[in-house]
Write an enzyme that holds these catalytic residues in place. Sequence first.
Site, PDB file in Angstrom:
ATOM      1  N   GLY A  72       0.807  -1.212   0.000  1.00 55.77           N
ATOM      2  CA  GLY A  72       0.000   0.000   0.000  1.00 55.77           C
ATOM      3  C   GLY A  72       0.845   1.269   0.000  1.00 55.77           C
ATOM      4  O   GLY A  72       0.522   2.247  -0.678  1.00 55.77           O
ATOM      5  N   ASN A 153      -7.973   4.064   8.621  1.00 51.80           N
ATOM      6  CA  ASN A 153      -7.376   2.912   9.298  1.00 51.80           C
ATOM      7  C   ASN A 153      -7.487   2.971  10.810  1.00 51.80           C
ATOM      8  O   ASN A 153      -7.337   1.965  11.474  1.00 51.80           O
ATOM      9  CB  ASN A 153      -5.904   2.762   8.902  1.00 51.80           C
ATOM     10  CG  ASN A 153      -5.158   4.067   8.949  1.00 51.80           C
ATOM     11  OD1 ASN A 153      -5.492   5.013   8.243  1.00 51.80           O
ATOM     12  ND2 ASN A 153      -4.146   4.147   9.792  1.00 51.80           N
ATOM     13  N   GLN A 181      -7.695  -0.081   3.537  1.00 50.21           N
ATOM     14  CA  GLN A 181      -8.502  -0.645   4.631  1.00 50.21           C
ATOM     15  C   GLN A 181      -9.882  -1.108   4.179  1.00 50.21           C
ATOM     16  O   GLN A 181     -10.573  -1.805   4.918  1.00 50.21           O
ATOM     17  CB  GLN A 181      -8.669   0.388   5.757  1.00 50.21           C
ATOM     18  CG  GLN A 181      -7.395   0.673   6.518  1.00 50.21           C
ATOM     19  CD  GLN A 181      -6.956  -0.486   7.407  1.00 50.21           C
ATOM     20  OE1 GLN A 181      -7.754  -1.330   7.819  1.00 50.21           O
ATOM     21  NE2 GLN A 181      -5.667  -0.545   7.717  1.00 50.21           N
ATOM     22  N   SER A 201      -3.595  -3.275  -0.687  1.00 52.61           N
ATOM     23  CA  SER A 201      -2.477  -4.016  -0.099  1.00 52.61           C
ATOM     24  C   SER A 201      -2.959  -5.389   0.365  1.00 52.61           C
ATOM     25  O   SER A 201      -3.922  -5.493   1.128  1.00 52.61           O
ATOM     26  CB  SER A 201      -1.943  -3.219   1.095  1.00 52.61           C
ATOM     27  OG  SER A 201      -0.930  -3.946   1.732  1.00 52.61           O
ATOM     28  N   ALA A 202      -2.257  -6.456  -0.082  1.00 53.81           N
ATOM     29  CA  ALA A 202      -2.729  -7.830   0.157  1.00 53.81           C
ATOM     30  C   ALA A 202      -2.807  -8.208   1.637  1.00 53.81           C
ATOM     31  O   ALA A 202      -3.721  -8.918   2.051  1.00 53.81           O
ATOM     32  CB  ALA A 202      -1.813  -8.819  -0.570  1.00 53.81           C
ATOM     33  N   HIS A 203      -1.841  -7.729   2.438  1.00 50.67           N
ATOM     34  CA  HIS A 203      -1.808  -8.243   3.821  1.00 50.67           C
ATOM     35  C   HIS A 203      -2.942  -7.733   4.689  1.00 50.67           C
ATOM     36  O   HIS A 203      -3.111  -8.171   5.830  1.00 50.67           O
ATOM     37  CB  HIS A 203      -0.435  -7.984   4.476  1.00 50.67           C
ATOM     38  CG  HIS A 203      -0.175  -6.578   4.928  1.00 50.67           C
ATOM     39  ND1 HIS A 203      -0.273  -6.204   6.240  1.00 50.67           N
ATOM     40  CD2 HIS A 203       0.190  -5.471   4.256  1.00 50.67           C
ATOM     41  CE1 HIS A 203       0.048  -4.919   6.369  1.00 50.67           C
ATOM     42  NE2 HIS A 203       0.330  -4.449   5.166  1.00 50.67           N
ATOM     43  N   THR A 239      12.032  -7.054 -11.023  1.00 53.27           N
ATOM     44  CA  THR A 239      11.529  -8.423 -11.221  1.00 53.27           C
ATOM     45  C   THR A 239      10.317  -8.651 -10.330  1.00 53.27           C
ATOM     46  O   THR A 239      10.335  -8.315  -9.149  1.00 53.27           O
ATOM     47  CB  THR A 239      12.642  -9.448 -10.889  1.00 53.27           C
ATOM     48  OG1 THR A 239      13.728  -9.201 -11.781  1.00 53.27           O
ATOM     49  CG2 THR A 239      12.157 -10.875 -11.049  1.00 53.27           C
ATOM     50  N   CYS A 328       3.041   4.392  16.750  1.00 52.01           N
ATOM     51  CA  CYS A 328       4.047   5.353  17.235  1.00 52.01           C
ATOM     52  C   CYS A 328       5.405   4.881  16.771  1.00 52.01           C
ATOM     53  O   CYS A 328       6.251   4.475  17.580  1.00 52.01           O
ATOM     54  CB  CYS A 328       4.004   5.445  18.755  1.00 52.01           C
ATOM     55  SG  CYS A 328       2.555   6.294  19.329  1.00 52.01           S
TER      56      CYS A 328
HETATM   57  N1  PLP Z   1      -2.859   3.056   3.699  1.00 55.14           N
HETATM   58  C1  PLP Z   1      -3.611   2.674   4.733  1.00 55.14           C
HETATM   59  C2  PLP Z   1      -4.942   3.300   4.945  1.00 55.14           C
HETATM   60  C3  PLP Z   1      -3.143   1.695   5.621  1.00 55.14           C
HETATM   61  O1  PLP Z   1      -3.870   1.329   6.663  1.00 55.14           O
HETATM   62  C4  PLP Z   1      -1.856   1.130   5.393  1.00 55.14           C
HETATM   63  C5  PLP Z   1      -1.277   0.133   6.331  1.00 55.14           C
HETATM   64  O2  PLP Z   1      -1.384   0.262   7.532  1.00 55.14           O
HETATM   65  C6  PLP Z   1      -1.114   1.563   4.279  1.00 55.14           C
HETATM   66  C7  PLP Z   1      -1.650   2.518   3.453  1.00 55.14           C
HETATM   67  C8  PLP Z   1       0.242   0.981   3.972  1.00 55.14           C
HETATM   68  O3  PLP Z   1       0.133  -0.296   3.410  1.00 55.14           O
HETATM   69  P1  PLP Z   1       1.389  -1.307   3.457  1.00 55.14           P
HETATM   70  O4  PLP Z   1       1.487  -1.798   4.853  1.00 55.14           O
HETATM   71  O5  PLP Z   1       1.002  -2.398   2.496  1.00 55.14           O
HETATM   72  O6  PLP Z   1       2.571  -0.562   2.976  1.00 55.14           O
END
Ligand code: PLP
Length: 389
Positions: A72, A153, A181, A201-203, A239, A328
């Site tokens: 992300g 988030n 999110q 973002s996949a995770h 890659t 933090c």
């Molecule tokens: N944007 C938002 C709203 C998020 O909550 C997060 C992750 O906490 C990110 C971006 C960043 O994503 P990544 O952890 O995949 O870099």
Amino acid sequence: MNKIYLDHAATTPVHPEVIQAMLPYYTDFYGNPSSVYSAAQKAAAAVAEARESVARLIGAAQPQEIIFTSGGTEADNLAIKGVAMARANQGKHIITSAIEHHAVLHSCQDLEKYFGFEVTYLDVDQKGLVNPAELEKAIRADTILVTIMLANNEIGTIEPIKELGKITRNKNICFHTDAVQAIGQIPVDVNDLGVDLLSLSAHKFNGPKGIGALYLRRGTRIVPQMSGGAQERRQRAGTENIPGIVGLGKAAQLAGLNLSKKMEQTRRLRDKLIRGIETKIDRVILNGPRDDRRLPNNVHFCFRYIEGESILLNLDMLGIAASSGSACTSGSLDPSHVLLAIGHPHEIAHGSLRLTLGLNNSEEDIEQVIQVLPGIIGKIREMSPLYDG
Ligand code: PLP
């Protein structure tokens, strides 16, 4: 290991089917997809399939509109800096909100600091909502980009992206949304929302870490932020992370399955948790909206006379993983910028607790939290010199 995991906004467990889908790309089909032999071509085909799965999940017209990134953060950087640099000759004004993730805020600040852009940070109301009328007022002749998150988030507020998108479209301004999110939690359709770029973002939805994507509407120009090979249609060199991309594709397929049923179940648990906390603990403030403009998996409270970190340590001792909502990372004691933006004074912003639900949470998990939290809060308040009982 924590027995009850309630920090799905920070990251999620990888779904077993995602792991299974990824494994052959470590063991058998590890070829570089740019190579010609068949094992490499199998990897290239898997990338193409994953691209289709991600495109389908967000309603993109073409798989080519998906650019794989390292997550992300990179997607946000690529969107914001990429559009800013591509459009700098048309203007150098960007609009965002005060409650964005730092990947967005710091990208905007970099553009101000190093490249002479001007950024307007829109205020939000007490629930964390951006007002479309405020966006309209902030637009100038030299505005080239608006970037507003789909869902926050920390406090789970879902922004009125569709309404904001109508405004930017009328004025021919590029519109990016950080949907990190929101994906997997609510339906997301890039055409319905009217966005030109979208980060994911996949995770955050049971995929692996270190892989994400930027949706780039056909015809939208960006300047690549990574120089090198011709991968990702020359928009993102390097890659490809094949197992990660395959995992993202699988997670996208799973995220789209029975979404409304999953939303309903999660909302039910969320509301039970909110009700339980509000009835058993006094002097609490629910942050974010109470209606459909709240993410189905987000619970976020401020407790008066409390320091958030101490709640987390006490919960951890009981096997419950939670968050204060703001990372933090610098080790600083600054309260969350989101909680300050919705109007909380520092002492209230410090007493925050975020509980975010996901895949394996049960009714019993929620009951357990409702049972132990009042005792933890009571114990910490007893130690506060400000607490009057
Ligand atoms: N944007 C938002 C709203 C998020 O909550 C997060 C992750 O906490 C990110 C971006 C960043 O994503 P990544 O952890 O995949 O870099």
